[in-house]
Design a protein around this motif. Structure first.
Motif, mmCIF file in Angstrom:
data_model
loop_
_atom_site.group_PDB
_atom_site.id
_atom_site.type_symbol
_atom_site.label_atom_id
_atom_site.label_comp_id
_atom_site.label_asym_id
_atom_site.label_seq_id
_atom_site.Cartn_x
_atom_site.Cartn_y
_atom_site.Cartn_z
ATOM 1 N N ASP A 136 0.431 -1.356 0.105
ATOM 2 C CA ASP A 136 0.027 0.006 0.150
ATOM 3 C C ASP A 136 1.101 1.254 0.204
ATOM 4 N N ILE A 137 -0.031 2.750 -0.599
ATOM 5 C CA ILE A 137 0.853 3.879 -0.335
ATOM 6 C C ILE A 137 0.925 4.581 1.091
ATOM 7 N N LYS A 179 4.773 10.855 -0.878
ATOM 8 C CA LYS A 179 4.716 9.084 -1.395
ATOM 9 C C LYS A 179 5.342 8.100 -1.619
ATOM 10 N N VAL A 180 5.351 7.210 -0.612
ATOM 11 C CA VAL A 180 5.875 5.710 -0.884
ATOM 12 C C VAL A 180 5.676 4.767 -0.876
ATOM 13 N N ASP A 202 4.420 -0.983 -8.979
ATOM 14 C CA ASP A 202 3.230 -0.960 -7.848
ATOM 15 C C ASP A 202 2.750 0.496 -7.139
ATOM 16 N N LEU A 203 3.562 0.787 -7.428
ATOM 17 C CA LEU A 203 3.493 2.433 -7.265
ATOM 18 C C LEU A 203 2.617 2.979 -8.002
ATOM 19 N N LEU A 204 3.294 2.617 -8.930
ATOM 20 C CA LEU A 204 2.847 3.817 -10.310
ATOM 21 C C LEU A 204 1.263 3.290 -10.098
ATOM 22 N N LYS A 205 1.001 1.168 -9.994
ATOM 23 C CA LYS A 205 -0.657 1.274 -9.852
ATOM 24 C C LYS A 205 -1.201 1.332 -9.043
ATOM 25 N N ARG A 206 -0.381 1.785 -7.961
ATOM 26 C CA ARG A 206 -1.489 2.548 -6.324
ATOM 27 C C ARG A 206 -1.501 3.749 -6.654
#
Length: 519
Positions: A136-137, A179-180, A202-206
């Motif tokens: 999660d972010i 945001k990480v 997956d950071l881009l997806k979140r």
């Protein structure tokens, strides 16, 4: 009424953000350790604190046993029945032994135990909180830089941003908000260690899930992501609902949604393409913004027995460098996005290869279209079967639990397909169409329609052309010399008279131009 002791424990629990029961348990354990330092060192103790008035009561615990090995912790059955008649072997009987007060050493011991237990409780709470947030972010602030590592303050814990998880183009500074994505939570001697990332795909997806409501609700699905952190990314999206443009939903009105994501990633370029079950069309979309002439896909068997997918892409000569990209970035990201090995050729070079084999580009494209159509039908049939299976599973699950968004969408699709099939079955068959002979249009009857008039005719009257033999009139202030055929200025009254020389060799084209002017 609560005592000051209970009030202090409640305030401590609120300050440490811990449950009150956890703090009470730590204090009870600390008091038991403190009392053992004085007079009850060999006994087994239990301490209870009343939550209402804060009264502290201490108990020594004795175990009923047939054979006595330790007189401080064990007692015989006869002695136990003297206190409790229904006692049996193995019971634990408590005797109150609250001391009057504790000494200085006992108080110091209690303080140390309380602090230690509170630290352990805080670490457990933090570990349980962030271990459930893996993937999660979270938002944090750069607290400090230790070498190439960045320490991120997440509020209740500190996170480590190691160099492999950093974007190469980003430079971090203290007090910078980021945001990480949490990728791992480990237990360490100094407490839980949270590892975060800014380079994970997956950071881009979140981020898309936060910015695009259609993705969060499951209407638009992200099929695959290829990313080179800090430089460029490609995202393949697909719509589960007809009438919803997946690319338009991700881009937003005037690019507002995608721009927010780009700003969060400090200017990283993002290409959003449409996912397609047909590999050839998917490969062509993945190479966007380059235009593709044709895509030929084939499956080859490798030396190790594994099958490798290869796509030969033909692009116009002027689009070759755009399809490859800077240092091969566009082709590399397209290969990661699709999972296919991509060979890019220019159209002229490919036509020369086909000419050597006696083929034309049109023949190859026609065969490729037929193969793609067959694969598309097979993929559509497989997808319909998967939707049917998912709908049946969701219908069974609806009777026992709440459905997930994916299961609700599957049930809705199944219901719509059934309604459409029922409408098609209920509609009568249309009669066969007949070809009628063309009929000449009938002449118009009644008063004639007004002719078409243009706006220029309505705004100003039409220009009146001079009649044959009529002299042309020049503009005010000039007169026309009939012999020379050109206009000359009229003499002004009063003042010195000026004679303007006339060039007899002036270009006749100018004269004709003056004559054509309608004043």
């Amino acid at each position: 009424m609560k005592s000051e002791f209970v009030t202090a424990i409640t305030a401590l629990a609120a300050e440490k953000n811990l449950p009150t029961e956890t703090v009470l348990g730590a204090v009870e354990m600390a008091l038991a350790s403190a009392y053992k330092k004085d007079n009850l060192a060999l006994n087994e103790l239990e301490v209870e604190i009343d939550k209402e008035d804060g009264t502290i009561r201490t108990w020594t615990v004795m175990t009923v046993s047939d054979e006595i090995e330790d007189e401080n912790t064990q007692m015989t059955l006869e002695a136990a029945r003297a206190t409790r008649p229904d006692a049996v072997v193995g019971d634990r009987i408590r005797f109150e032994a609250t001391p009057a007060n504790a000494g200085r050493i006992a108080a110091q011991t209690a303080k140390q135990v309380v602090l230690q237990r509170l630290r352990e409780a805080e670490r457990e709470v933090v570990f349980d909180e962030y271990s459930g947030k893996e993937g999660d972010i979270v938002s944090g602030v750069v607290q400090r830089l230790e070498g190439r590592n960045a320490i991120i303050d997440l509020g209740r814990a500190e996170a480590l941003l190691p160099p492999p998880e950093q974007a190469r183009t980003e430079h971090y500074r203290p007090t910078q908000r980021l945001k990480v994505m949490v990728i791992e939570v480990q237990k360490a001697a100094k407490g839980p260690q949270v590892i975060v990332s800014r380079a994970h795909k997956d950071l881009l997806k979140r981020l898309f899930e936060l910015e695009v409501p259609e993705i969060a609700r499951g209407i638009v699905e992200i099929k695959s992501i290829a990313r080179e952190a800090g430089y460029r990314s490609k995202v393949a999206v697909w719509s589960r609902q007809e009438g919803v443009d997946p690319v338009g939903a991700c881009v937003g009105l005037r690019g507002l949604r995608i721009q927010n994501i780009v700003n969060e990633l400090n200017g990283e370029r993002i290409d959003v393409v449409v996912w397609d079950p047909e590999p050839s069309r998917f490969v062509a979309n993945a190479l966007s913004p380059a235009q593709v002439v044709s895509v030929l896909t084939r499956e080859d068997a490798g030396e190790d027995g594994q099958r490798s997918n290869t796509a030969e892409v033909v692009v116009p000569d002027r689009q070759l460098s755009l399809a490859i990209g800077k240092e091969g970035q566009n082709a590399r990201l397209a290969a990661k996005l699709t999972g296919w090995r991509i060979d890019i050729k220019s159209q002229s070079a490919y036509e020369e290869e086909l000419a050597a084999q006696g083929l034309t580009l049109e023949q190859v494209q026609e065969q490729a279209r037929e193969d793609a159509l067959a694969r598309s039908r097979e993929a559509a049939a497989h997808e319909a079967e998967q939707r049917r299976i998912a709908a049946e599973a969701a219908a069974v699950a609806a009777t026992t639990r709440a459905l997930t968004p994916e299961e609700e969408i599957a049930l809705e699709y199944a219901r719509q397909e059934q309604e459409e099939a029922a409408k098609v079955a209920a509609e009568p068959l249309a009669p066969a169409a007949t070809v009628a002979e063309p009929v000449a249009p009938a002449p118009p009857s009644g008063p004639a329609r007004p002719t078409i008039r243009f706006a220029e005719e309505l705004v100003r009257p039409p220009l009146e052309l001079p009649k044959p033999g009529e002299k042309r009139r020049g503009p005010p202030g000039q007169r026309r010399d009939d012999e020379a055929g050109r206009a000359v200025p009229k003499k002004k009254k009063g003042g010195a008279r000026r004679i303007l020389p006339i060039d007899e060799d002036e270009d006749e084209a100018d004269v004709g131009e003056m004559e054509d002017i309608n004043w």
